[in-house]
Motif scaffolding. Sequence first.
Motif, PDB file in Angstrom:
ATOM      1  N   GLU A 161      44.923 -37.920  56.347  1.00 40.19           N
ATOM      2  CA  GLU A 161      46.112 -37.132  56.087  1.00 40.19           C
ATOM      3  C   GLU A 161      45.886 -35.685  56.493  1.00 40.19           C
ATOM      4  OE1 GLU A 161      49.210 -36.009  52.436  1.00 40.19           O
ATOM      5  OE2 GLU A 161      47.482 -37.311  52.073  1.00 40.19           O
ATOM      6  N   ALA A 162      46.847 -35.127  57.192  1.00 42.94           N
ATOM      7  CA  ALA A 162      46.800 -33.715  57.587  1.00 42.94           C
ATOM      8  C   ALA A 162      48.217 -33.252  57.872  1.00 42.94           C
ATOM      9  CB  ALA A 162      45.912 -33.518  58.810  1.00 42.94           C
ATOM     10  N   GLY A 163      48.581 -32.125  57.311  1.00 40.85           N
ATOM     11  CA  GLY A 163      49.901 -31.558  57.562  1.00 40.85           C
ATOM     12  C   GLY A 163      51.037 -32.469  57.161  1.00 40.85           C
ATOM     13  N   GLY A 164      50.838 -33.280  56.138  1.00 41.34           N
ATOM     14  CA  GLY A 164      51.891 -34.177  55.682  1.00 41.34           C
ATOM     15  C   GLY A 164      51.971 -35.482  56.444  1.00 41.34           C
ATOM     16  N   GLN A 165      51.175 -35.625  57.482  1.00 39.55           N
ATOM     17  CA  GLN A 165      51.152 -36.869  58.241  1.00 39.55           C
ATOM     18  C   GLN A 165      50.037 -37.770  57.721  1.00 39.55           C
ATOM     19  OE1 GLN A 165      51.046 -36.469  62.451  1.00 39.55           O
ATOM     20  NE2 GLN A 165      52.660 -34.923  62.545  1.00 39.55           N
ATOM     21  N   VAL A 166      50.323 -39.064  57.669  1.00 38.66           N
ATOM     22  CA  VAL A 166      49.348 -40.031  57.190  1.00 38.66           C
ATOM     23  C   VAL A 166      49.120 -41.094  58.262  1.00 38.66           C
ATOM     24  CG1 VAL A 166      48.801 -41.769  55.452  1.00 38.66           C
ATOM     25  CG2 VAL A 166      49.995 -39.669  54.789  1.00 38.66           C
ATOM     26  N   ILE A 167      47.864 -41.353  58.544  1.00 43.79           N
ATOM     27  CA  ILE A 167      47.484 -42.398  59.489  1.00 43.79           C
ATOM     28  C   ILE A 167      46.612 -43.397  58.745  1.00 43.79           C
ATOM     29  CG2 ILE A 167      46.030 -42.914  61.489  1.00 43.79           C
ATOM     30  CD1 ILE A 167      46.985 -40.408  62.782  1.00 43.79           C
ATOM     31  N   SER A 168      46.920 -44.670  58.922  1.00 44.67           N
ATOM     32  CA  SER A 168      46.111 -45.733  58.338  1.00 44.67           C
ATOM     33  C   SER A 168      45.237 -46.349  59.424  1.00 44.67           C
ATOM     34  CB  SER A 168      47.005 -46.819  57.727  1.00 44.67           C
ATOM     35  OG  SER A 168      47.791 -46.281  56.687  1.00 44.67           O
ATOM     36  N   ALA A 169      44.007 -46.656  59.068  1.00 43.45           N
ATOM     37  CA  ALA A 169      43.075 -47.252  60.027  1.00 43.45           C
ATOM     38  C   ALA A 169      42.396 -48.457  59.403  1.00 43.45           C
ATOM     39  CB  ALA A 169      42.037 -46.224  60.466  1.00 43.45           C
ATOM     40  N   ALA A 170      42.239 -49.492  60.193  1.00 42.75           N
ATOM     41  CA  ALA A 170      41.514 -50.692  59.776  1.00 42.75           C
ATOM     42  C   ALA A 170      40.493 -51.017  60.849  1.00 42.75           C
ATOM     43  CB  ALA A 170      42.472 -51.860  59.578  1.00 42.75           C
ATOM     44  N   VAL A 171      39.251 -51.266  60.433  1.00 43.62           N
ATOM     45  CA  VAL A 171      38.169 -51.547  61.368  1.00 43.62           C
ATOM     46  C   VAL A 171      37.625 -52.938  61.075  1.00 43.62           C
ATOM     47  CG1 VAL A 171      35.974 -50.756  62.322  1.00 43.62           C
ATOM     48  CG2 VAL A 171      37.601 -49.092  61.404  1.00 43.62           C
ATOM     49  N   ASP A 172      37.606 -53.789  62.097  1.00 43.46           N
ATOM     50  CA  ASP A 172      37.106 -55.156  61.966  1.00 43.46           C
ATOM     51  C   ASP A 172      35.903 -55.352  62.877  1.00 43.46           C
ATOM     52  OD1 ASP A 172      40.519 -55.956  62.116  1.00 43.46           O
ATOM     53  OD2 ASP A 172      39.304 -56.038  60.283  1.00 43.46           O
ATOM     54  N   SER A 173      34.928 -56.073  62.390  1.00 38.97           N
ATOM     55  CA  SER A 173      33.777 -56.434  63.210  1.00 38.97           C
ATOM     56  C   SER A 173      34.140 -57.611  64.106  1.00 38.97           C
ATOM     57  CB  SER A 173      32.594 -56.808  62.308  1.00 38.97           C
ATOM     58  OG  SER A 173      31.480 -57.185  63.091  1.00 38.97           O
ATOM     59  N   LEU A 174      33.707 -57.569  65.355  1.00 33.28           N
ATOM     60  CA  LEU A 174      33.966 -58.631  66.314  1.00 33.28           C
ATOM     61  C   LEU A 174      32.656 -59.213  66.820  1.00 33.28           C
ATOM     62  CD1 LEU A 174      36.718 -56.807  68.431  1.00 33.28           C
ATOM     63  CD2 LEU A 174      37.085 -58.447  66.581  1.00 33.28           C
ATOM     64  N   ASP A 175      32.710 -60.418  67.339  1.00 30.06           N
ATOM     65  CA  ASP A 175      31.528 -61.054  67.902  1.00 30.06           C
ATOM     66  C   ASP A 175      31.390 -60.673  69.374  1.00 30.06           C
ATOM     67  OD1 ASP A 175      30.847 -62.392  65.553  1.00 30.06           O
ATOM     68  OD2 ASP A 175      32.146 -64.093  66.028  1.00 30.06           O
ATOM     69  N   ALA A 176      30.207 -60.232  69.749  1.00 34.51           N
ATOM     70  CA  ALA A 176      29.930 -59.897  71.139  1.00 34.51           C
ATOM     71  C   ALA A 176      28.448 -60.105  71.405  1.00 34.51           C
ATOM     72  CB  ALA A 176      30.333 -58.451  71.447  1.00 34.51           C
ATOM     73  N   SER A 177      28.110 -60.330  72.665  1.00 39.15           N
ATOM     74  CA  SER A 177      26.720 -60.558  73.037  1.00 39.15           C
ATOM     75  C   SER A 177      26.455 -59.926  74.395  1.00 39.15           C
ATOM     76  CB  SER A 177      26.425 -62.061  73.093  1.00 39.15           C
ATOM     77  OG  SER A 177      25.101 -62.300  73.521  1.00 39.15           O
ATOM     78  N   THR A 178      25.370 -59.169  74.485  1.00 37.69           N
ATOM     79  CA  THR A 178      24.966 -58.556  75.754  1.00 37.69           C
ATOM     80  C   THR A 178      23.464 -58.741  75.937  1.00 37.69           C
ATOM     81  OG1 THR A 178      24.396 -56.374  74.860  1.00 37.69           O
ATOM     82  CG2 THR A 178      26.731 -56.777  75.377  1.00 37.69           C
ATOM     83  N   ASP A 179      22.955 -58.192  77.027  1.00 34.06           N
ATOM     84  CA  ASP A 179      21.517 -58.248  77.293  1.00 34.06           C
ATOM     85  C   ASP A 179      20.755 -57.170  76.542  1.00 34.06           C
ATOM     86  OD1 ASP A 179      21.950 -60.382  78.992  1.00 34.06           O
ATOM     87  OD2 ASP A 179      22.113 -59.120  80.788  1.00 34.06           O
ATOM     88  N   GLY A 180      21.421 -56.371  75.747  1.00 36.04           N
ATOM     89  CA  GLY A 180      20.757 -55.351  74.932  1.00 36.04           C
ATOM     90  C   GLY A 180      20.048 -55.973  73.744  1.00 36.04           C
ATOM     91  N   GLN A 181      19.198 -55.182  73.089  1.00 34.54           N
ATOM     92  CA  GLN A 181      18.491 -55.678  71.905  1.00 34.54           C
ATOM     93  C   GLN A 181      19.469 -56.007  70.777  1.00 34.54           C
ATOM     94  OE1 GLN A 181      15.743 -52.213  71.602  1.00 34.54           O
ATOM     95  NE2 GLN A 181      14.195 -53.768  71.191  1.00 34.54           N
ATOM     96  N   THR A 182      20.437 -55.119  70.553  1.00 36.92           N
ATOM     97  CA  THR A 182      21.428 -55.293  69.498  1.00 36.92           C
ATOM     98  C   THR A 182      22.797 -54.976  70.063  1.00 36.92           C
ATOM     99  OG1 THR A 182      19.844 -54.638  67.785  1.00 36.92           O
ATOM    100  CG2 THR A 182      22.167 -54.549  67.197  1.00 36.92           C
ATOM    101  N   THR A 183      23.771 -55.818  69.734  1.00 37.26           N
ATOM    102  CA  THR A 183      25.148 -55.600  70.181  1.00 37.26           C
ATOM    103  C   THR A 183      26.054 -55.534  68.961  1.00 37.26           C
ATOM    104  OG1 THR A 183      24.728 -56.842  72.222  1.00 37.26           O
ATOM    105  CG2 THR A 183      27.031 -56.460  71.614  1.00 37.26           C
ATOM    106  N   GLN A 184      26.902 -54.520  68.915  1.00 29.88           N
ATOM    107  CA  GLN A 184      27.910 -54.400  67.869  1.00 29.88           C
ATOM    108  C   GLN A 184      29.272 -54.217  68.521  1.00 29.88           C
ATOM    109  OE1 GLN A 184      26.185 -51.104  65.516  1.00 29.88           O
ATOM    110  NE2 GLN A 184      25.873 -52.582  63.880  1.00 29.88           N
TER     111      GLN A 184
END
Length: 245
Positions: A161-184
């Motif tokens: 919230e800022a200046g009377g404006q409100v933003i809603s956010a939702a974050v979901d984890s997804l499945d992914a795979s790469t050649d890296g050690q860890t993928t998010q």
Amino acid sequence: MNKSMKAGALLVAGVFALSGCGSSDEGSEAASESSPSATPTPTPTLAVGQEQYTPAELETALAAILADRGMAGEIITQQDLAPMLEGAPDQLAGVVITPEQCDVLASADIAATLDSANMAMIMLSETDTLTIASHPSASIMDKQVQDNTRLLEDCAQFQMEAGGQVISAAVDSLDASTDGQTTQAFRTTITAAEQVTDTVQVSAVSGTTNVQVSMTGNLTTAAESEEAIAQAETIINEVLAELEK
């Protein structure tokens, strides 16, 4: 909708996949004890990220990606990115985030966290980016993976919230795979009034180095997200192959 507010919301979303700056040392230790997905310390056989890459090495890798894909885009260099990072806190000034424990997303000093990193970026399209960040130590990336896991648990949904404006956010984890050690992978959905913005971010960690693809658009369905993830996985693997040379 206020454009600066929306930019701030997207910046906050980027904390999950880029900066790894969410917790104190105490919080990081707790995450280390509870998270089984912590990235191992680089070994002599690690193909990518044994040491920090120079800006020139990162730019060479991205130039190869542009050439291989027949793209005419320009590389956004370390020199270009520095002022953008320095201005990041200003975009979040005066923003109130709830619930309270998620306020760390706005107070985190992204510029300071990345001050010692070497970075380069290209625009894959008007809305999609490919970024490489290489740090002095793999421990920085270990902490990022741990913090991202903890933040997803604590702040899967939050409001700004800022200046009377409100933003809603939702974050979901997804499945992914790469050649890296860890993928998010994460999908962030930002809603303001009737406007919805979806961003899918795939981040691959290897030793000192993080390769991230961020795609923004109408990605709400499973098929759309899967297509974006598949594209990101391919691009990330191409970058890792270039860095291995």
